[in-house]
Design a protein around this motif. Structure first.
Motif, PDB file in Angstrom:
ATOM      1  N   LEU A 404       0.975  -1.570  -0.314  1.00 46.18           N
ATOM      2  CA  LEU A 404      -0.490   0.136   0.079  1.00 46.18           C
ATOM      3  C   LEU A 404       0.545   1.681   0.162  1.00 46.18           C
ATOM      4  O   LEU A 404       0.158   2.288  -0.209  1.00 46.18           O
ATOM      5  N   GLN A 426       0.415   7.655  -5.491  1.00 48.05           N
ATOM      6  CA  GLN A 426      -0.102   7.496  -3.893  1.00 48.05           C
ATOM      7  C   GLN A 426      -2.029   7.530  -3.712  1.00 48.05           C
ATOM      8  O   GLN A 426      -2.386   5.896  -3.379  1.00 48.05           O
ATOM      9  N   ARG A 430      -4.000   3.443  -4.257  1.00 51.91           N
ATOM     10  CA  ARG A 430      -4.818   3.072  -2.609  1.00 51.91           C
ATOM     11  C   ARG A 430      -5.953   2.754  -3.014  1.00 51.91           C
ATOM     12  O   ARG A 430      -6.697   2.037  -2.931  1.00 51.91           O
TER      13      ARG A 430
END
Length: 604
Positions: A404, A426, A430
């Motif tokens: 993650l 990011q 995710r």
């Protein structure tokens, strides 16, 4: 409107500076046009205030000159000079207060809070793991006022009083050079005392603020874990610990107040000397005929206003350094560089239908000490269901956190469909990974908002279908809150406290079902469910895993034994890899763990 604190057009990007004055300027420069208007208005108000004693002096002279006729009201200066000055002074005051109350105070406050909150959310999981959530929230909210208030004090007190002092000295020099001498000496000593005392007060106030933060953190920690305190009957000990924090807090506060008291005592002596010297000098010059009676009378309200302002400046200066100490602490807490950042050329992760292959390629990682993962290689084809097994501390959750990108690797790389996750945003990473963890805290919002958190545009029918598949619809329909809302509209309380652990788990599973991501992570996903509910939901979980790349962690091996592949970790390394039957046949670590289970749980 000088700026919009919500859109923040042209707002500086990146972290706030890590030094005090650059940190202050980072926010002040965004409203410098508004501040310039306020400074001009403050100067006009100060000039008007300084002109009032002068007009009193004119009035005294006119009264003396018109003693026989008593015709003062017809004098032209009263209507051509005094009236416009007073009207302009009042108009500037009204305009200044309007800008402060309608623009500066609420909007600048929210601008600072918004930008601090926006930046804080970009910190890594490691940052939040080492800080109290209450402390972070307090610094974000407090930061607005801590920066807004001293800036207003500088404008409304220091700038205003400074301009008034200059106007006062200039007026006295105009009428008589020596009249200004006591005021000049007083101003020199007063400013010198501020430079001597205030830095010391600021240092002590910063130390006191740190004690205050520790005190608040201790109290928050106790109340946040009140169940443990009650369970172990530790109320007396926690009260004693709280008393120790309070004593340290009080001692640092007394030291700061002592410096402020000494500064106030010094200023009182200087003020008394000024109130004695200046009127006495003015009367002496009047007796000698060097100045008129109006000028002699003018001096008295002027120095009295200066004396009153000295107390105001001392109070505001102390408040400025107090709040600047809070700004420094806020800056130390929030304005740290992000430890996990997107590269400048980061692109969005793309996962095509049927994709989602994951590869851990020679990865290494540690949490700042001994290596947790070393030279680990693992390839998971798209759609494969993999169980991660190992004792506590073997590195299972670490692999999930690294996938993650909650932390950056020390070495190696992680690929999703051939794309290095360090080179993608990011946010996009995710959004392609759905996670159900053992501790599924919920937001203090409605059931519908919690289920739809990953897909806020989902319809109510889609929310209901996800809840039904997670076997949550039945209990959701029975919920109600203190406001009378029911079912999907009911609030769940802070961290979902109004729901049982199993209910929170089912809401989290419904959220993942609705999110429909190509990669699925299950970290003890059914640990909070009773056996009956777990058996009912297992089929739905199997359906959820179909066609998705799945990483499942469980200490109860029976819940993941049916997966396509089991990977056994020990001290950050893969020691076994294969299907359940194959691993049992090898009679290795997995077989030992399987045999040693009691009630389906993994032994030490």
């Amino acid at each position: 409107m000088p700026f919009d604190p919500i859109k923040l057009e042209g707002a500086p990007k990146g972290p706030p500076p890590a030094k005090l004055w650059p940190f202050v300027w980072h926010f002040v420069r965004q409203i410098k046009g508004l501040l310039l208007v306020l400074l001009v208005l403050e100067a006009c108000v100060a000039a008007g205030q300084a002109s009032i004693p002068v007009m009193i002096g004119w009035l005294i002279n006119d009264i003396n000159a018109s003693a026989a006729t008593r015709d003062v009201l017809s004098h032209p200066w009263l209507w051509s000079v005094a009236a416009p000055i007073l009207v302009g002074w009042g108009g500037c005051m009204i305009a200044m207060w309007f800008i402060y109350d309608h623009y500066y105070t609420p909007r600048f406050n929210n601008l600072i809070r918004y930008q601090l909150a926006r930046y804080t959310l970009g910190h890594s999981m490691a940052y939040f793991a080492h800080e109290f959530a209450g402390r972070i929230a307090n610094k974000v909210i407090e930061g607005g006022g801590a920066l807004r208030d001293p800036l207003r004090s500088v404008m409304s007190a220091l700038w205003y009083c400074g301009f008034f002092s200059v106007a006062t000295v200039g007026t006295m020099i105009h009428f008589d050079l020596w009249l200004a001498a006591p005021v000049v000496v007083w101003l020199t000593l007063y400013i010198g005392s501020l430079f001597y005392f205030l830095p010391r007060a600021r240092k002590l106030q910063l130390a006191h603020n740190r004690d205050h933060t520790r005190l608040v953190g201790h109290v928050n920690d106790v109340y946040a874990n009140i169940g443990i305190v009650k369970l172990f009957a530790r109320e007396t000990e926690e009260t004693a610990a709280n008393l120790a924090e309070l004593e340290a807090h009080g001692a640092s506060y007394r030291r700061a107040l002592d410096v402020i008291w000494r500064m106030g005592a010094c200023h009182t002596v200087m003020n008394v000397a000024l109130l004695l010297a200046t009127p006495a000098l003015a009367l002496a010059h009047w007796q000698e005929g060097r100045i008129s009676s109006g000028v002699a009378v003018m001096v008295i309200p002027m120095v009295w206003q200066l004396v009153n302002m000295s107390g105001w400046i001392r109070h505001e200066s102390t408040a400025v350094f107090d709040t600047l100490a809070r700004v420094e602490e806020c800056m130390e807490t929030i304005a740290r560089p992000w430890s996990v950042v997107d590269r400048p050329d980061a692109r969005d992760l793309t996962v095509k239908p049927g994709g989602g292959a994951v590869e851990f390629r020679d990865i290494a990682f540690d949490y700042g000490g001994a290596r947790v993962v070393e030279h680990l290689n693992l390839v998971i084809p798209a759609g494969q269901r993999v169980g991660l097994i190992g004792r506590s501390g073997a590195g299972k959750s670490t692999l999930v956190n690294l996938l993650l990108r909650f932390y950056d690797l020390k070495g190696g790389e992680i690929l999703i469909d051939g794309q290095d996750i360090a080179g993608v945003t990011q946010r996009s990473l995710r959004r392609h990974i759905a996670v159900v963890t053992q501790d599924n805290s919920l937001l203090h919002r409605t059931i519908a908002e919690n289920i739809g958190y990953g897909r806020p545009d989902a319809s109510r029918d889609e929310l209901r279908e996800a809840a039904r598949r997670a076997h949550a619809e039945a209990f959701i329909e029975t919920l109600s809150d203190q406001n009378g809302a029911r079912g999907f509209s009911a609030q769940v309380g802070e961290r979902g406290v109004k729901l049982s652990g199993g209910q929170r788990q089912r809401v989290a599973i419904a959220r993942v079902i609705l999110e429909d991501a190509p990669i699925l992570v299950l970290d003890e996903a059914t640990s909070a469910l009773d056996s009956e509910v777990e058996a009912a939901i297992q089929q739905e979980m199997m359906e959820l895993m179909r066609g998705r790349t799945t990483l499942a962690i469980a200490h109860r091996l029976s819940t993941i034994a049916h997966l396509d592949r089991l990977v056994v970790l020990d001290k950050g390394r893969i020691v076994e890899d294969g299907a359940h039957a194959d691993l049992l046949a090898r009679d290795g670590l997995y077989a030992q763990l399987w045999k040693r289970q009691s009630g389906g749980f993994l032994g030490d």
